[in-house]
Design a protein around this motif. Structure first.
Motif, PDB file in Angstrom:
ATOM      1  N   THR A  18       0.849  -1.184   0.000  1.00 22.76           N
ATOM      2  CA  THR A  18       0.000   0.000   0.000  1.00 22.76           C
ATOM      3  C   THR A  18       0.886   1.236   0.000  1.00 22.76           C
ATOM      4  O   THR A  18       2.097   1.144   0.223  1.00 22.76           O
ATOM      5  N   GLN A  19       0.298   2.394  -0.245  1.00 21.97           N
ATOM      6  CA  GLN A  19       1.070   3.638  -0.190  1.00 21.97           C
ATOM      7  C   GLN A  19       1.668   3.844   1.194  1.00 21.97           C
ATOM      8  O   GLN A  19       2.812   4.291   1.335  1.00 21.97           O
ATOM      9  N   GLU A  20       0.910   3.492   2.227  1.00 18.08           N
ATOM     10  CA  GLU A  20       1.398   3.657   3.597  1.00 18.08           C
ATOM     11  C   GLU A  20       2.570   2.732   3.882  1.00 18.08           C
ATOM     12  O   GLU A  20       3.565   3.133   4.493  1.00 18.08           O
ATOM     13  N   GLN A  21       2.492   1.468   3.425  1.00 20.56           N
ATOM     14  CA  GLN A  21       3.578   0.514   3.649  1.00 20.56           C
ATOM     15  C   GLN A  21       4.848   0.936   2.917  1.00 20.56           C
ATOM     16  O   GLN A  21       5.943   0.840   3.465  1.00 20.56           O
ATOM     17  N   LEU A  22       4.698   1.420   1.685  1.00 17.73           N
ATOM     18  CA  LEU A  22       5.866   1.900   0.950  1.00 17.73           C
ATOM     19  C   LEU A  22       6.473   3.104   1.657  1.00 17.73           C
ATOM     20  O   LEU A  22       7.704   3.224   1.770  1.00 17.73           O
ATOM     21  N   GLY A  23       5.626   3.995   2.141  1.00 14.98           N
ATOM     22  CA  GLY A  23       6.127   5.162   2.869  1.00 14.98           C
ATOM     23  C   GLY A  23       6.920   4.775   4.102  1.00 14.98           C
ATOM     24  O   GLY A  23       7.970   5.362   4.392  1.00 14.98           O
ATOM     25  N   GLU A  24       6.462   3.735   4.827  1.00 13.86           N
ATOM     26  CA  GLU A  24       7.174   3.271   6.007  1.00 13.86           C
ATOM     27  C   GLU A  24       8.552   2.728   5.641  1.00 13.86           C
ATOM     28  O   GLU A  24       9.535   2.964   6.347  1.00 13.86           O
ATOM     29  N   LEU A  26      10.362   3.654   3.182  1.00  9.79           N
ATOM     30  CA  LEU A  26      11.219   4.744   2.699  1.00  9.79           C
ATOM     31  C   LEU A  26      11.404   5.851   3.731  1.00  9.79           C
ATOM     32  O   LEU A  26      12.200   6.764   3.523  1.00  9.79           O
ATOM     33  N   GLY A  27      10.650   5.782   4.828  1.00  8.42           N
ATOM     34  CA  GLY A  27      10.756   6.829   5.845  1.00  8.42           C
ATOM     35  C   GLY A  27      10.047   8.114   5.462  1.00  8.42           C
ATOM     36  O   GLY A  27      10.444   9.202   5.872  1.00  8.42           O
ATOM     37  N   VAL A  28       8.987   7.987   4.647  1.00  7.88           N
ATOM     38  CA  VAL A  28       8.198   9.157   4.266  1.00  7.88           C
ATOM     39  C   VAL A  28       6.737   8.885   4.580  1.00  7.88           C
ATOM     40  O   VAL A  28       6.352   7.777   4.925  1.00  7.88           O
ATOM     41  N   THR A  29       5.896   9.892   4.451  1.00 11.38           N
ATOM     42  CA  THR A  29       4.480   9.731   4.753  1.00 11.38           C
ATOM     43  C   THR A  29       3.727   9.133   3.563  1.00 11.38           C
ATOM     44  O   THR A  29       4.211   9.136   2.416  1.00 11.38           O
ATOM     45  N   SER A 198      18.824   4.773  14.741  1.00  6.04           N
ATOM     46  CA  SER A 198      17.672   5.605  14.409  1.00  6.04           C
ATOM     47  C   SER A 198      16.486   4.724  14.041  1.00  6.04           C
ATOM     48  O   SER A 198      16.648   3.603  13.554  1.00  6.04           O
ATOM     49  N   LYS A 199      15.292   5.252  14.278  1.00  8.17           N
ATOM     50  CA  LYS A 199      14.079   4.483  14.009  1.00  8.17           C
ATOM     51  C   LYS A 199      13.973   4.150  12.533  1.00  8.17           C
ATOM     52  O   LYS A 199      14.122   5.002  11.678  1.00  8.17           O
ATOM     53  N   GLY A 200      13.714   2.869  12.229  1.00  7.21           N
ATOM     54  CA  GLY A 200      13.648   2.445  10.840  1.00  7.21           C
ATOM     55  C   GLY A 200      12.241   2.223  10.333  1.00  7.21           C
ATOM     56  O   GLY A 200      12.012   2.125   9.134  1.00  7.21           O
ATOM     57  N   MET A 201      11.260   2.121  11.241  1.00  6.26           N
ATOM     58  CA  MET A 201       9.899   1.827  10.815  1.00  6.26           C
ATOM     59  C   MET A 201       8.929   2.249  11.921  1.00  6.26           C
ATOM     60  O   MET A 201       9.229   2.137  13.102  1.00  6.26           O
ATOM     61  N   GLU A 202       7.763   2.732  11.492  1.00  6.89           N
ATOM     62  CA  GLU A 202       6.737   3.076  12.460  1.00  6.89           C
ATOM     63  C   GLU A 202       6.183   1.807  13.104  1.00  6.89           C
ATOM     64  O   GLU A 202       6.103   0.751  12.476  1.00  6.89           O
ATOM     65  N   LEU A 203       5.790   1.903  14.366  1.00  8.58           N
ATOM     66  CA  LEU A 203       5.205   0.756  15.052  1.00  8.58           C
ATOM     67  C   LEU A 203       3.821   0.475  14.498  1.00  8.58           C
ATOM     68  O   LEU A 203       3.042   1.398  14.243  1.00  8.58           O
ATOM     69  N   PRO A 204       3.481  -0.799  14.299  1.00  3.90           N
ATOM     70  CA  PRO A 204       2.133  -1.138  13.839  1.00  3.90           C
ATOM     71  C   PRO A 204       1.142  -1.023  14.987  1.00  3.90           C
ATOM     72  O   PRO A 204       1.537  -0.913  16.155  1.00  3.90           O
ATOM     73  N   PRO A 205      -0.177  -1.046  14.699  1.00  4.84           N
ATOM     74  CA  PRO A 205      -1.163  -1.055  15.785  1.00  4.84           C
ATOM     75  C   PRO A 205      -0.937  -2.271  16.681  1.00  4.84           C
ATOM     76  O   PRO A 205      -0.721  -3.374  16.184  1.00  4.84           O
TER      77      PRO A 205
END
Length: 236
Positions: A18-24, A26-29, A198-205
Motif C-alpha cells: 500500500t502507499q502507507e507501507q511503501l512510505g514506512e 522509505l521513511g516518508v508519509t 535511528s528508528k527504521g519503521m513506524e510501530l504497527p497497531p
C-alpha cells in the motif's frame, strides 16, 4: 506514454504494498507517496535509489521506463517456504509457525533487515518471560537475562527481522509488559550500536491492547475474590 508517476504506482502494486507501507519502508508519509503517484511532486535522487531497492526494480525503469533485457528463460524462479520462522527463528514445517503463529511469507524477503529494541523500563515477570520465549525465540535462561538487563536500560529483543516479521512481533508483545518498543534498521552492527540506532519503521497497531486489558481485569477480579474469601474466614 507511461510517466514516472505511473511507473511508481505500477511497481508498488506489483510488490503488493500500500502507499502507507511503501512510505514506512522509505521513511516518508503516505501523503508523499500519493503526491508522487499523482504527479504533484517527484522523489529526489536519494529517495529514488531507496525506492528501487524497496520495490526491486531498476533505476532505468523508474526514471526512463526501460525494461530489463529479457532472458531466454521466462520461467520465474520457484520460491520455497523457509524451514525456520523469520519471527521466532524456530524450525517450522508448513505455512504457519506452530510456536509464535507467524504466517510464513509467500514471496522472497524485500528491503532491509530490522531489529526490535525495548527502551526504558518494562515489567519483568513470568508473563513477559513467556512472551520472550514464544515470540522472540529465546531460551528461558536468555529471557531471564534479557529481563534483568531491560529493567535498567535498552535491550535488543530480536534482530535480523524482515519488515513483516518485525511488525508481527511488535504487534504481539503485550503493550503493558513492553510499553516502549522501537523498530530500527539492522545492518549487522554490534548490539551496543544497534540499541541507539535511528528508528527504521513506524510501530504497527498493537492489537494486544484489548486482550491484555481483559487479562488484567480478570487478574484484578481474582484478587478481589481471594481477599473476600480471606476476610470471610478471618471474621467467621
Amino acid at each position: 506514454m507511461e510517466e514516472l508517476k505511473d511507473r511508481i504506482t505500477a511497481a508498488r502494486k506489483l510488490a503488493g504494498l500500500t502507499q502507507e507501507q511503501l512510505g514506512e519502508l522509505l521513511g516518508v508519509t503516505r501523503q508523499a507517496v500519493s503526491k508522487w503517484e499523482s504527479g504533484q511532486t517527484v522523489p529526489d535522487a536519494v529517495t529514488v535509489a531507496r525506492l528501487c531497492k524497496a520495490l526491486h526494480v531498476s533505476a532505468d525503469y523508474v526514471l526512463l521506463g526501460k525494461e530489463p533485457e529479457e532472458s531466454d528463460d521466462q520461467t520465474p524462479p520457484v520460491y520455497t517456504l523457509p524451514d525456520t520462522c523469520p519471527c521466532c527463528g524456530r524450525a517450522v514445517e508448513g505455512s504457519i509457525c506452530p510456536t509464535c503463529g507467524y504466517p510464513l511469507p509467500t514471496m522472497p524477503p524485500r528491503g532491509p533487515r530490522y531489529a526490535l529494541v525495548a527502551t526504558s523500563q518494562y515489567y519483568a515477570n513470568v508473563h513477559a518471560e513467556q512472551m520472550l520465549i514464544r515470540y522472540c525465540g529465546m531460551t528461558r535462561e536468555k529471557a531471564q537475562q534479557v529481563q534483568a538487563k531491560g529493567s535498567s536500560g535498552k535491550v535488543v529483543l530480536r534482530r535480523d527481522l524482515t519488515d513483516t516479521a518485525a511488525q508481527y512481533l511488535t504487534a504481539h508483545l503485550n503493550p503493558y509488559l513492553f510499553p516502549w518498543l522501537r523498530i530500527v534498521e539492522d545492518h549487522g552492527e554490534p548490539e551496543d550500536v544497534l540499541k541507539n540506532g535511528s528508528k527504521g519503521m513506524e510501530l504497527p497497531p498493537r492489537d494486544s491492547l484489548q486482550s491484555s486489558s481483559s487479562f488484567w481485569i480478570v487478574v484484578a477480579a481474582v484478587d478481589v475474590v481471594v481477599l473476600m474469601i480471606a476476610a470471610f474466614f478471618y471474621f467467621f
